[in-house]
Design an enzyme around this catalytic site. Structure first.
Site, mmCIF file in Angstrom:
data_model
loop_
_atom_site.group_PDB
_atom_site.id
_atom_site.type_symbol
_atom_site.label_atom_id
_atom_site.label_comp_id
_atom_site.label_asym_id
_atom_site.label_seq_id
_atom_site.Cartn_x
_atom_site.Cartn_y
_atom_site.Cartn_z
ATOM 1 C CD GLU A 185 -3.348 -0.675 1.676
ATOM 2 O OE1 GLU A 185 -4.090 -0.689 1.320
ATOM 3 O OE2 GLU A 185 -3.055 0.008 3.119
ATOM 4 C CD GLU A 242 -5.489 -5.791 3.745
ATOM 5 O OE1 GLU A 242 -5.443 -4.665 4.226
ATOM 6 O OE2 GLU A 242 -3.575 -5.895 3.912
#
Length: 621
Positions: A193, A269
């Site tokens: 990320e 996710e």
């Protein structure tokens, strides 16, 4: 990061994306895969051995689950109909001190990945070096970021050198477990990320090169929030997106489509729950909006991964922390990583598990759902008294001396407590102040307590009076290092900066390191002890099982059962029990030791079948 109780869900999750909180996923690399690779991308599909493959994954972390329970948890993942395990690798768990690697016991990652393969699960590998994950420092070892001027997640050679060495060492352990080498690893993630942290694709490609140099020859991928994917995604790789229960999947993938027009899609996710900070409300998220997102993705043949399918426990010192950049407030994570997940902290299927399984049964053949293992037994332990005590001062060894206080990192200490001591050369009176206290300090003068300082409340000063020759003691208990956002690498622990009395700097400090890794030197007795102390007791069990130790009535500290560090206890909640896995208990006599920094009259414990939360409820919409 914002407080979930003071903002809307949508604003909350958007703020998390902007702050760079742990949320990553799974999926492969596109352009440079070998022509004969078993796992590839063609058009809008993942292909496994030439056939379209729909990734349905769940995330679990090996250090958060006792090794004896790994297979049970993997079987339960399979029983949900999932076909893939997603897992981080935790650098600081494997290299606590420079050059000293540990891949044994609960850190035997080859065994973890091989066991997944034995259970007919594929693997999505997330080696970092940065992983976030509500894990201490996002996976960075304390010794690595001992200098706040080092710039993590950048091309700073002081960062890239050690992080590249870690990836190389990791590759020696597990690169041979990629799918084209006979293992179960489909894809390996590059960074984590990054788009929520920075926007330097030169750095991202340098990390990719380090992953390749470490021996990972198979598919690579990146993960980001859809709103910031341009900042972190390497376009020539597969790029997944992460979002939560209250984000509409259709909207998230519409935003993703502005970045990438073709290729497979995946929610790498899917946050079906959330984590907790000390002193805040226990988080939970409802089932219906999660099922709505799942159904839409299944209808669209979009791959997915649950974060978490089972959270487990951040045992010992492993829990991390967040940092609210708006209020500049430190937010330490609790030891439970229950995460309101499909499987609870003890590995039991929850209503969320059953709801997802019911949905999946409409899409998947019956043979996708492996039978659930026999459930473990939850046991109760009658309340018992801890009758022996030992002073924390018994663990004080030879001090290190310096003019100004040193941080734990400067002392070469990965975690635990430090006692800072200054002998007053003259009588002193006034305000004692610190640059920063990380993270909780008890101050005494001449052996008499004068107050506490809690970083959560920005407390850095108190009034003292000391006679000539008196010892000014500052006992600092460290909590988790910040694991996301712009404070990563800047959260060195202990006393930070100069110590002053009024406007005068106090020079000359002794440092007593208390790592709490070895309690064998303690001598217990029946006498009452003032101040921080260890308390010891025993309890008997007649059958195997797990339990939750009820910590209500205790103050702040740590708990060991049969030598295993269960994690942190703190009366501020929301967690009031510590999970004791069945493999750590034995039929017969069991020993428990509690370190409590606070004095208290009642020193008893009991064991129950469930976690004890206070102020439970849903995160506000």
């Amino acid at each position: 990061m914002t407080n979930p109780q003071k903002t809307s869900r949508r604003e909350f999750l958007t703020a998390l994306t902007a702050a760079g909180i742990a949320t990553a996923g799974l999926v492969p690399a596109g352009a440079a895969m070998a022509a004969d690779a078993r796992f590839t991308i063609k058009g809008d599909d993942f292909l496994l051995d030439g056939q379209p493959f729909h990734i349905m994954a769940g995330e679990m972390h090996y250090p958060r689950i006792p090794r004896e329970l790994w297979r049970d948890r993997l079987k339960k993942l399979k029983s949900l109909g999932l076909n893939t395990l997603c897992t981080y690798m935790f650098w600081n768990a494997h290299e606590k001190r420079p050059g000293q690697y540990d891949f044994t016991g609960n850190l035997d990652i080859v065994a973890w990945i091989r066991m997944a393969q034995e259970e007919e699960l594929w693997v999505l590998l997330r080696p970092g070096p940065y992983v976030c994950g509500e894990w201490d420092s996002g996976g960075y070892p304390a010794w690595f970021l001992n200098d706040p001027t080092i710039k993590p997640r950048s091309l700073d050679p002081r960062y890239m050198g050690p992080s590249g060495e870690w990836l190389k060492r990791l590759g020696q352990e597990i690169a041979h477990l990629e799918i084209d080498k006979g293992g179960p690893i489909l894809m390996t993630q590059v960074e984590n990320e990054y788009g929520s942290y920075g926007n330097d694709l030169t750095y991202m490609r340098a990390v990719k090169d380090q992953v390749r140099a470490a021996g990972f020859a198979g598919a690579l991928y990146t993960v980001d929030g859809a709103a910031v994917i341009e900042n972190g995604a390497i376009p020539e790789l597969f790029n997944g997106i992460n979002f939560g229960t209250y984000d509409k999947a259709e909207k998230e993938f519409a935003r993703y489509g502005q970045f990438k027009k073709s290729g497979p899609r995946m929610c790498t996710e899917l946050w079906g729950g959330w984590f907790d900070h000390f002193g805040e409300m226990h988080s939970s998220m409802p089932i219906p909006p999660l099922i709505e997102s799942l159904k839409w993705m299944l209808d669209q043949k979009i791959s997915l991964s649950f974060y978490m399918v089972h959270g487990g426990t951040s045992f010992g010192f492993d829990a991390g922390a967040n940092f609210d950049k708006n209020t500049r407030t430190y937010q330490p994570d609790i030891s439970s990583y229950d995460y309101d997940a499909m499987l609870d902290e003890a590995g039991r299927p929850t209503p969320k598990f059953e709801a997802a399984k019911t949905l999946f049964q409409n899409y998947l053949p019956a043979d996708r759902f492996a039978p659930l293992p026999e459930p473990e037994k939850a046991i109760e332990i009658k309340r018992f008294r801890l009758t022996e005590s030992a002073s924390l001062s018994q663990l004080l060894g030879k001090p290190a001396s310096a003019a100004a206080p040193k941080t734990l990192e400067q002392l070469g200490q990965p975690h635990g407590l430090v006692l800072y001591r200054h002998k007053a050369a003259t009588a002193l009176s006034g305000q004692l102040s610190f640059g920063d206290v990380r993270d909780y300090a008890q101050v005494s003068v001449g052996g008499v307590p004068v107050g506490t300082l809690d970083r959560r409340y920005h407390e850095t000063a108190l009034e003292i009076a000391a006679q000539k020759g008196a010892a000014i003691d500052v006992l600092v208990d460290t909590m988790g290092r910040i694991n996301y956002g712009d404070q990563i690498g800047k959260d060195q622990k202990g006393l930070v900066g100069a110590v002053k009395l009024g406007d005068k700097t106090l020079s000359g400090w002794d440092h007593y390191s208390l790592t709490l890794e070895d309690l064998s030197g303690l001598t217990f007795g029946k006498t009452h002890i003032d101040g921080p102390a260890f308390y010891r007791g025993t309890f008997e069990i007649t059958e195997a099982g797990y339990t939750f130790l009820d910590m209500r009535g205790w103050g702040k500290g740590y708990v060991w059962v049969n030598g295993h560090n269960l994690g942190r206890h703190w009366s501020v909640g929301p967690q009031h029990a510590l999970f004791v896995p069945a493999p750590w208990l034995k039929v017969g006599t069991n020993e428990v030791i509690v370190l409590d920094l606070h004095e208290g009259a009642e020193r008893t414990l009991s064991g129950g079948k469930n976690q004890i939360w206070d102020r439970p409820g849903l995160v506000e919409v």
